[in-house]
Design a protein around this motif. Sequence first.
Motif, PDB file in Angstrom:
ATOM      1  N   GLN A 135      88.527  88.559  -4.173  1.00 38.77           N
ATOM      2  CA  GLN A 135      88.475  88.985  -5.497  1.00 38.77           C
ATOM      3  C   GLN A 135      89.742  90.046  -5.705  1.00 38.77           C
ATOM      4  N   ALA A 136      89.442  91.210  -4.648  1.00 34.59           N
ATOM      5  CA  ALA A 136      90.454  92.266  -4.780  1.00 34.59           C
ATOM      6  C   ALA A 136      92.169  91.738  -4.678  1.00 34.59           C
ATOM      7  N   ARG A 137      92.137  90.844  -3.767  1.00 35.24           N
ATOM      8  CA  ARG A 137      93.490  90.268  -3.520  1.00 35.24           C
ATOM      9  C   ARG A 137      94.108  89.447  -4.830  1.00 35.24           C
ATOM     10  N   ILE A 138      93.097  88.664  -5.399  1.00 33.47           N
ATOM     11  CA  ILE A 138      93.503  88.111  -6.522  1.00 33.47           C
ATOM     12  C   ILE A 138      94.099  89.126  -7.875  1.00 33.47           C
ATOM     13  N   GLU A 139      93.126  89.988  -7.957  1.00 33.98           N
ATOM     14  CA  GLU A 139      93.565  91.140  -8.977  1.00 33.98           C
ATOM     15  C   GLU A 139      94.644  91.749  -8.637  1.00 33.98           C
ATOM     16  N   LYS A 140      94.923  92.037  -7.310  1.00 35.29           N
ATOM     17  CA  LYS A 140      96.054  92.744  -7.003  1.00 35.29           C
ATOM     18  C   LYS A 140      97.447  91.812  -7.324  1.00 35.29           C
ATOM     19  N   LYS A 141      97.329  90.718  -6.928  1.00 33.51           N
ATOM     20  CA  LYS A 141      98.591  89.618  -7.134  1.00 33.51           C
ATOM     21  C   LYS A 141      98.765  89.667  -8.927  1.00 33.51           C
ATOM     22  N   LYS A 142      97.548  89.506  -9.517  1.00 36.15           N
ATOM     23  CA  LYS A 142      97.766  89.476 -11.114  1.00 36.15           C
ATOM     24  C   LYS A 142      98.493  90.886 -11.704  1.00 36.15           C
ATOM     25  N   GLU A 143      98.079  91.998 -10.866  1.00 34.36           N
ATOM     26  CA  GLU A 143      98.486  93.246 -11.422  1.00 34.36           C
ATOM     27  C   GLU A 143     100.083  93.276 -11.054  1.00 34.36           C
ATOM     28  N   ALA A 144     100.389  92.852  -9.959  1.00 34.04           N
ATOM     29  CA  ALA A 144     101.853  92.846  -9.388  1.00 34.04           C
ATOM     30  C   ALA A 144     102.658  91.881 -10.290  1.00 34.04           C
ATOM     31  N   GLY A 145     101.966  90.652 -10.862  1.00 31.45           N
ATOM     32  CA  GLY A 145     102.831  89.924 -11.855  1.00 31.45           C
ATOM     33  C   GLY A 145     102.931  90.563 -13.009  1.00 31.45           C
TER      34      GLY A 145
END
Length: 432
Positions: free
Chosen positions: A401-411
Amino acid sequence: MATADNKKVIKKKKKSGIARIIPEKGYAVLLLIMALVGVAFLAMLTVFNALPAKYTMAAVAALFALLILVNFLFLRKNKGLRILGVVLSALFLIIYGAGTYYLGNTYAMFSKISESDSPHYVSANSGLDLAQDSYNIYVTGIDMWSTEKGLDLERSDVNMIVTVCPKTRKLLLTSIPRDSYVRLHTAGQMDKLTHTGVYGVDETVNTVQDWLGLDMNYYVKMNFSAIVGIINAIGGVDVYSPKEFHPSKRSWKTVKKGWNHMNGKDALAFARERKAFNNEDSMRVENQQRVVDAILKKIMTSPALLTGYPKILEAANDNLSTNMSADDIQALVKMQLEDLGEWDIESQKIEGVYDMDYVASLTQEQKFQVYRTDPDSVNACLDRISQVMNPTAEEIQAVEQARIEKKKEAGVRSMLEKLGIRSQDEETEEKE
């Protein structure tokens, strides 16, 4: 019936049609050379098999696109376009020629440092999925330079278990003091752990496995030259020191309290120091962990692995060995290149007290200083290793979940940058 003039016209048209497909002789030869280099690159790419699919596809697509573009430019009568084609062909040969060389050199080095025929090599390791399964790597640091090889003095001064859990992207560093009083695997007598290095890395690994009852899936053995060379290859490391001191091996250098940027020799001197501290070996173990932590973070969270790997390979040459197969090493490289995200690095060490006792590798006429490890500390470290190797479903889910959130934030951040809009966090950081 076709006249002689008509035949000449037809012949010219046929020649003109072929010329649209194949450029003039000189350009055709250059295209052939490009094609041969391209084939060599694709062959090495297949053999190497350590690049993620997205990088492989991008490299192959660019290869074919350049070949087609250069061929198109060579067919033009415009001199400027043909010159551009020559420039692009030179660029192609440099990039893909160098790529072929480095891929081949890297694969050869993987095979060279791999000691998969070592007596300790466990064939079952080949069944491990290094991108999913947890495993232990035993790191043993030999207190010698490459120029000292051949002397029977390979003491194991750094002893560390690196526990890897890809599912949670967690690394656990467990340090074992060099003077730990252990029973030798082969002789069955008590000795210092550091002395096992004299009998070979298999003796070191098997002695620790006997003692801890923990399987070491792999080992990595390196000397001073490897450590210095690797750190220099990645542009140095940033290491935190809890105390200001002058290392004994580089007394003209000052290690300040706080963060220090260190080259290879500075970091090695920092990791070897013990006289500057009251709790000599305990602090040295912690500083060794700080250096390893800094190396891992630099390699895993920056382009240092890609930009410095030719020098990394050169440093590893005759100074590093492992029982990982070439395929295992390739799998590790591919896993990290697929996701350059951060790993959670945690450290612990086995505690104990110093005492005097006889050691098997030295004279029995006197006692020597040894480190008696605390059973409670040993068990606590083993429990933590087990927890890291066997994460709960909740832990795995939290990491994903943390990795998904980080990818969204980077996007989102990337989109804002394209629009020329600065995020609130960036504005706050600038003000501070």
